[in-house]
Design a protein around this motif. Structure first.
Motif, PDB file in Angstrom:
ATOM      1  N   HIS A  97     -51.572 -59.769   8.560  1.00  0.00           N
ATOM      2  CA  HIS A  97     -52.685 -60.462   9.363  1.00  0.00           C
ATOM      3  C   HIS A  97     -52.895 -61.829   8.481  1.00  0.00           C
ATOM      4  N   VAL A 100     -55.751 -61.928   6.135  1.00  0.00           N
ATOM      5  CA  VAL A 100     -56.377 -61.092   5.342  1.00  0.00           C
ATOM      6  C   VAL A 100     -55.752 -61.052   3.908  1.00  0.00           C
ATOM      7  N   SER A 126     -52.196 -55.928  10.104  1.00  0.00           N
ATOM      8  CA  SER A 126     -52.095 -56.152   8.455  1.00  0.00           C
ATOM      9  C   SER A 126     -51.576 -54.803   7.864  1.00  0.00           C
ATOM     10  N   ALA A 127     -51.371 -54.615   6.438  1.00  0.00           N
ATOM     11  CA  ALA A 127     -51.052 -53.567   5.797  1.00  0.00           C
ATOM     12  C   ALA A 127     -52.348 -52.501   5.878  1.00  0.00           C
ATOM     13  N   TRP A 168     -56.280 -53.432  -2.953  1.00  0.00           N
ATOM     14  CA  TRP A 168     -55.188 -54.461  -2.547  1.00  0.00           C
ATOM     15  C   TRP A 168     -54.523 -54.780  -3.669  1.00  0.00           C
ATOM     16  N   TYR A 208     -49.628 -46.434  -1.470  1.00  0.00           N
ATOM     17  CA  TYR A 208     -49.116 -46.454  -0.187  1.00  0.00           C
ATOM     18  C   TYR A 208     -48.445 -47.803  -0.106  1.00  0.00           C
TER      19      TYR A 208
HETATM   20  C1  LIG Z   1     -51.203 -61.313  -0.595  1.00  0.00           C
HETATM   21  S1  LIG Z   1     -51.654 -59.575   0.121  1.00  0.00           S
HETATM   22  C2  LIG Z   1     -51.046 -59.820   1.869  1.00  0.00           C
HETATM   23  C3  LIG Z   1     -51.632 -59.069   2.752  1.00  0.00           C
HETATM   24  C4  LIG Z   1     -51.227 -59.419   4.160  1.00  0.00           C
HETATM   25  N1  LIG Z   1     -51.588 -60.704   4.677  1.00  0.00           N
HETATM   26  C5  LIG Z   1     -51.745 -58.432   5.324  1.00  0.00           C
HETATM   27  O1  LIG Z   1     -52.246 -58.677   6.132  1.00  0.00           O
HETATM   28  O2  LIG Z   1     -51.282 -57.256   4.928  1.00  0.00           O
HETATM   29  C6  LIG Z   1     -50.361 -58.651  -0.635  1.00  0.00           C
HETATM   30  C7  LIG Z   1     -50.911 -57.166  -0.618  1.00  0.00           C
HETATM   31  O3  LIG Z   1     -50.951 -56.690   0.670  1.00  0.00           O
HETATM   32  C8  LIG Z   1     -50.773 -55.388   0.613  1.00  0.00           C
HETATM   33  N2  LIG Z   1     -49.307 -55.250   1.211  1.00  0.00           N
HETATM   34  C9  LIG Z   1     -48.669 -56.017   1.706  1.00  0.00           C
HETATM   35  N3  LIG Z   1     -47.494 -55.293   2.059  1.00  0.00           N
HETATM   36  C10 LIG Z   1     -47.507 -54.070   2.081  1.00  0.00           C
HETATM   37  C11 LIG Z   1     -46.984 -52.898   2.604  1.00  0.00           C
HETATM   38  N4  LIG Z   1     -45.703 -52.888   3.097  1.00  0.00           N
HETATM   39  N5  LIG Z   1     -47.435 -51.662   2.615  1.00  0.00           N
HETATM   40  C12 LIG Z   1     -48.684 -51.667   1.652  1.00  0.00           C
HETATM   41  N6  LIG Z   1     -49.389 -52.784   1.281  1.00  0.00           N
HETATM   42  C13 LIG Z   1     -48.753 -53.784   1.653  1.00  0.00           C
HETATM   43  C14 LIG Z   1     -50.523 -55.035  -1.039  1.00  0.00           C
HETATM   44  O4  LIG Z   1     -51.728 -54.481  -1.475  1.00  0.00           O
HETATM   45  C15 LIG Z   1     -50.206 -56.355  -1.303  1.00  0.00           C
HETATM   46  O5  LIG Z   1     -50.317 -56.472  -2.860  1.00  0.00           O
END
Ligand SMILES: C[S@@+](CC[C@H](N)C(=O)[O-])C[C@H]1O[C@@H](n2cnc3c(N)ncnc32)[C@H](O)[C@@H]1O
Length: 267
Positions: A97, A100, A126-127, A168, A208
């Motif tokens: 997302h 997010v 989103s994740a 996160w 996860y």
């Molecule tokens: C900068 S944030 C981006 C989140 C992204 N915008 C979303 O909507 O999921 C990066 C963080 O999202 C989470 N994340 C991203 N990819 C993921 C995945 N495949 N599984 C679980 N968590 C994930 C982790 O906590 C990671 O450190």
């Protein structure tokens, strides 16, 4: 001034791309993306080719090992705004997302609007949406608190242990720079110590990782908090902490409502 900005989320894997996201990618004059997962990048490239539009540019080029991530984010915003100011209809594409835990997308919209350009965001999967699906967690049942791991430590934030908690960015906790090949986990013991102020050491948590490709399974590692370092924590790991004890319903309040029972999931 005919420039505009649409910020688009691609979800976590290629199949998550929504119809409206596809349409935005096809029709934009310029596309700039920051997508971690290679299949989705290919898909966006293919959509541009099919629509006979200029190739998308990769914002990932602003990352470099050891470089502060905030500097990279500002460069991404600057580049997106540069395109908008050329009077182009710009689609800025981010994985998950786009709103997010994603600074450049919100900031690009804020700056574009401040300069008088129309700007909007399309939601993506989103994740945390994947986490709810894969772990069978409904945030309505116990509530859900979400925090960024470094922010949790820095601000000594309080955790509501009656809620599920989503932390996160545990994989880069304590690090402000970018490391393409993964971060060292030297601050995880600090995170564990902070969590132990709220939970008993044996409380089981989930490290996860949502699957990035269709047909693949998510990575779900259940460990006691005190043993979190035994899990394989990566830059895309998210921590889910189940609630300790959900508070009882106040019968006086319940009596005032026109319902016999309430479990928190009835909507
Ligand atoms: C900068 S944030 C981006 C989140 C992204 N915008 C979303 O909507 O999921 C990066 C963080 O999202 C989470 N994340 C991203 N990819 C993921 C995945 N495949 N599984 C679980 N968590 C994930 C982790 O906590 C990671 O450190």
């Amino acid at each position: 001034m005919s420039g505009s900005l649409i910020v688009v989320g691609t979800g976590i894997r290629a199949g998550h791309l929504s119809q409206e996201a596809i349409s935005a990618v096809r029709t934009a004059d310029a596309v700039a993306y920051c997508i971690a997962e290679p299949l989705t990048r290919l898909l966006v490239d293919e959509l541009r080719k099919e629509a006979a539009k200029p190739v998308a540019e990769d914002l990932h080029r602003f990352y470099a090992d050891g470089k502060p991530r905030t500097q990279t984010y500002h460069q991404m915003v600057a580049r997106i705004l540069e395109l908008v100011r050329l009077d182009l209809q710009v689609a800025a594409v981010f994985y998950g997302h786009p709103g997010v835990f994603a600074y450049p997308s919100h900031e690009s919209i804020r700056q574009a609007r401040a300069e008088g350009y129309p700007a909007e965001m399309l939601p993506g999967i989103s994740a945390v949406d994947c986490l709810f699906a894969d772990l069978g967690v409904d945030p309505a049942t116990a509530g859900c608190q979400m925090l960024e791991a470094t922010d949790f430590l820095l601000r000594r934030r309080h955790l509501d242990t009656a809620c599920g908690v989503v932390l996160w960015q545990i994989g880069c906790v304590g690090h402000g720079d970018y490391q393409g090949s993964g971060y060292d986990l030297r601050y995880i013991p600090m995170l564990v110590e902070a969590l132990l102020a709220f939970y008993p050491p044996e409380h089981e948590v989930v490290v996860y990782q949502a699957a990035h490709f269709a047909m693949c399974d998510p990575i779900v590692e259940c460990v006691a908090i005190a043993e979190m370092l035994k899990a394989s924590i990566t830059a895309v790991s998210t921590l889910y902490i189940p609630p300790l004890l959900v508070p009882a319903i106040d019968s006086q309040v319940l009596k005032k409502f026109d319902i016999a029972t309430f479990r928190g999931t009835e909507g």
